[in-house]
Enzyme design. Structure first.
Site, short mmCIF file in Angstrom:
data_model
loop_
_atom_site.label_atom_id
_atom_site.label_comp_id
_atom_site.label_asym_id
_atom_site.label_seq_id
_atom_site.Cartn_x
_atom_site.Cartn_y
_atom_site.Cartn_z
N GLU A 1 0.66 7.06 -10.85
CA GLU A 1 -0.22 8.07 -11.46
C GLU A 1 0.43 9.45 -11.53
OE1 GLU A 1 -0.91 5.88 -9.17
OE2 GLU A 1 -2.97 5.15 -9.22
N LYS B 1 -9.02 1.54 12.06
CA LYS B 1 -10.16 2.26 12.62
C LYS B 1 -10.52 1.62 13.95
CE LYS B 1 -10.45 2.95 8.02
NZ LYS B 1 -9.80 2.04 7.07
N THR C 1 -0.10 0.24 -12.25
CA THR C 1 0.24 0.38 -10.83
C THR C 1 0.69 -0.98 -10.31
OG1 THR C 1 -2.02 -0.08 -10.17
CG2 THR C 1 -1.44 2.23 -10.43
N TRP D 1 -8.70 6.96 14.36
CA TRP D 1 -7.78 6.36 13.39
C TRP D 1 -6.42 6.15 14.04
CZ3 TRP D 1 -8.80 10.42 9.00
CH2 TRP D 1 -9.99 10.08 8.34
P1 ADP Z 1 0.73 0.78 -5.56
O1 ADP Z 1 -0.41 1.70 -5.19
O2 ADP Z 1 0.24 -0.43 -6.24
O3 ADP Z 1 1.71 0.52 -4.45
P2 ADP Z 1 2.49 2.77 -6.55
O4 ADP Z 1 3.85 2.22 -6.53
O5 ADP Z 1 2.12 3.74 -7.59
O6 ADP Z 1 1.52 1.57 -6.68
O7 ADP Z 1 2.23 3.36 -5.10
C1 ADP Z 1 1.91 4.68 -4.78
C2 ADP Z 1 1.67 4.74 -3.30
O8 ADP Z 1 2.86 4.41 -2.58
C3 ADP Z 1 1.29 6.10 -2.78
O9 ADP Z 1 -0.06 6.39 -3.00
C4 ADP Z 1 1.63 5.95 -1.29
O10 ADP Z 1 0.62 5.25 -0.59
C5 ADP Z 1 2.87 5.08 -1.31
N1 ADP Z 1 4.06 5.93 -1.21
C6 ADP Z 1 4.85 6.37 -2.20
N2 ADP Z 1 5.86 7.12 -1.72
C7 ADP Z 1 5.71 7.18 -0.38
C8 ADP Z 1 6.42 7.82 0.70
N3 ADP Z 1 7.51 8.54 0.50
N4 ADP Z 1 5.93 7.65 1.94
C9 ADP Z 1 4.84 6.92 2.17
N5 ADP Z 1 4.14 6.29 1.22
C10 ADP Z 1 4.55 6.41 -0.05
#
Ligand code: ADP
Length: 539
Positions: free
Chosen positions: A327, A437, A181, A442
């Site tokens: 993931e 918060k 990640t 929220w």
């Molecule tokens: P990291 O968690 O380190 O950023 P990732 O690139 O796998 O690694 O990130 C996944 C996360 O990115 C998601 O859980 C979400 O929070 C955010 N995300 C991905 N796509 C979107 C989207 N279209 N809109 C909002 N958030 C997004």
């Protein structure tokens, strides 16, 4: 009674064979560091990927061995994506933008045996070389630099290897690719994709209600091939037989638009920050680029703003927001309008298109309330988004302490707070770690940011929760203004108050030149929270 279908394993070699044999004449174009374009075809890639498979096997690569890459978006990276798993190895795409210490931590944690690295990345590699245990380091002459002593040359290796390769009998559940990640909210964690996962994911990405990537498309991935399984693009384009255009180390907006125009690109993918710049370039240079064909933009990795979507609509690009995670291989959901929404007001249509959308076919989504019950699909009850499906990770690599990220009944807890509406569309409210918060309520930092980025003077905005003696946390907005434009905090508050209740408005606006970003271009809120940890609210 059992079904009587063949027991046909879903594996990467099948995609390589299809691309090489059926779409052999279709082009793959790479922009090199000197900005020249190099072209070859899927058949060339097929031959070279099989040579790579032979070469690595000759070097002693066994089933399941990890082969790391430190490469940009370029054809050799595609060769590794398809060639390494076809030989039974596991491609591990290292994130070349990370700090060398982080790179070596990840390579060691993954147990990488081999490395394929760009010559232009060698200075980064040299910084962490001693901390890693690669047995062989293979250098790609991407920048045309001479091969330094002590390394293997990629081209030499390929030229000595045969292109006749007999694939091992792979099981579809074997590992094909590995990716960590990007570490936006904490330390990177390893995800291991099976052959089956990447194959089914690719088939899904070709579906018309997903990305509809087809043999008629020319795809330009601006998302890094080291981010989240390269957004599945190396496999999806192989399956679909699309033309592929790879930008190399550059993401400058004008260069992106030049490539799009020159190569008649029909599909682009990337995080919103890339597209802010591209939109600015289009707005500031009317008529400079001429696109007479339809263009689809797949924007994900972070929430896209309404201003971005409206902006691209003005230029005739069709933007679609997609949600995913490392993931989830990564496609989890995307947003298209259903037929009855064609009759909705323009405003409602934008709101719907900006949602994270419908779960991909074969992926299931639910919202869980903190007390552990499932929330109704009413478009307002917020809880944690949980997903499951054939391309959703069931565990992290070698990290049993993270097993709490899966529910007892086997769903992935995404860490994203969301709701789902009656039509099944997911709407992310925030990452749970970014939700503000305030006084028992929220506040969504994402909603505030995206609204702020709709102000005509605002280029970028990130909102964080900062500790407050009375309210627990209050929102603080960090704002970058468009060059030459002005805006006062009161004006921005006033602008936001059209959409937000008073208690949701940021209590402070800090103007800056730049918002820190992660290695894949998302706002790095951890850094902002550290920067404003000692912030004193006016009483
Ligand atoms: P990291 O968690 O380190 O950023 P990732 O690139 O796998 O690694 O990130 C996944 C996360 O990115 C998601 O859980 C979400 O929070 C955010 N995300 C991905 N796509 C979107 C989207 N279209 N809109 C909002 N958030 C997004």
């Amino acid at each position: 009674m059992r079904g009587l279908m063949m027991d046909f394993q879903l594996t990467v070699p099948a995609m390589l064979e299809r691309a090489g044999n059926i779409f052999g004449k279709t082009e793959i174009v790479t922009r090199r560091p000197d900005r020249s374009l190099v072209r070859y075809t899927w058949h060339d890639l097929y031959r070279r990927a099989r040579r790579l498979a032979n070469a690595l096997t000759g070097l002693g690569m066994r089933r399941g061995d990890r082969v790391a890459t430190l490469l940009w978006n370029q054809s050799e990276h595609m060769e590794a994506y398809l060639g390494v798993p076809s030989a039974g190895g596991v491609l591990h795409t290292l994130n070349l933008r990370l700090h060398p210490d982080e790179i070596s931590f990840i390579a060691n944690h993954a147990g990488d045996r081999f490395l394929i690295v760009d010559d232009v990345m060698l200075p980064v590699f040299e910084k962490c070389r001693d901390k890693m245990k690669f047995e062989r380091v293979i250098v790609v002459p991407f920048g045309g630099c001479p091969l330094p002593a002590g390394y293997l040359g990629y081209e030499e290796l390929l030229s000595q290897a045969s292109e006749d390769f007999t694939y091992p009998q792979l099981d579809e559940n074997e590992a094909a690719v590995m990716c960590y990640t990007s570490g936006t909210t904490g330390r990177s964690k390893g995800v291991v994709y099976s052959h089956r996962a990447v194959t089914l994911h690719s088939a899904n990405c070709c579906g018309v209600d997903s990305f509809a990537i087809s043999l008629r498309d020319t795809v330009l991935p601006m998302a890094s091939m080291f981010h989240a399984n390269g957004w599945g693009i190396p496999f999806t384009t192989a399956m679909a037989g699309s033309k592929v255009v790879l930008p190399g180390p550059y993401a400058d907006p004008e260069g992106v638009l030049d490539l799009m125009e020159q190569e008649r690109v029909t599909v682009v993918l990337g995080v919103p920050t890339v597209w802010f710049g591209v939109l600015n370039a289009l707005d500031n240079n009317p008529g400079r680029w001429k696109f007479s064909w339809p263009i689809r933009m797949l924007v994900g990795g972070a929430a896209a703003s309404e201003a971005l979507m409206r902006g691209f609509d003005r230029h005739g690009f069709k933007m679609m927001s997609l949600w995913g995670m490392t993931e989830t291989t990564p496609h989890g959901s995307c947003s298209q309008l259903r037929p009855h929404m064609d009759f909705w007001s323009e405003e409602d249509q934008y709101a719907q298109r900006l949602k994270q959308g419908l779960p991909a076919a074969l992926v299931e989504a639910r919202i869980m309330r903190p007390e552990g019950t499932q929330a109704p699909h009413d478009g307002k009850t917020v809880g944690e988004l949980e997903v499951r499906g054939p391309w959703v990770a069931g565990a992290y690599y070698n990290l049993p302490e993270e097993s709490h990220r899966w529910s007892p009944d086997g769903w992935l807890r995404t860490g994203d707070m969301a709701h789902i509406d009656e039509d099944g569309y997911i709407k992310l409210v925030d990452r749970s770690k970014d939700l503000i918060k305030s006084g028992g309520e929220w506040i969504s930092s994402v909603d505030l940011e995206n609204a702020l980025m709709g102000h005509p003077s605002v280029k970028e905005a990130a909102v964080i929760g900062v500790a407050h003696p009375k309210w627990q946390e209050r929102p603080l907005a960090v704002v970058v203004l468009i060059e030459g434009k002005q805006a006062q905090p009161e004006e921005l508050r006033e602008f936001l108050s059209a959409k937000f209740a008073k208690w949701q408005l940021p209590d402070a606006f800090v103007f800056t030149n730049e918002i820190p970003r992660t290695s894949v271009g998302k706002f790095r809120k951890i850094a902002l929270r550290e920067q404003f940890a000692d912030w004193k609210w006016e009483s």
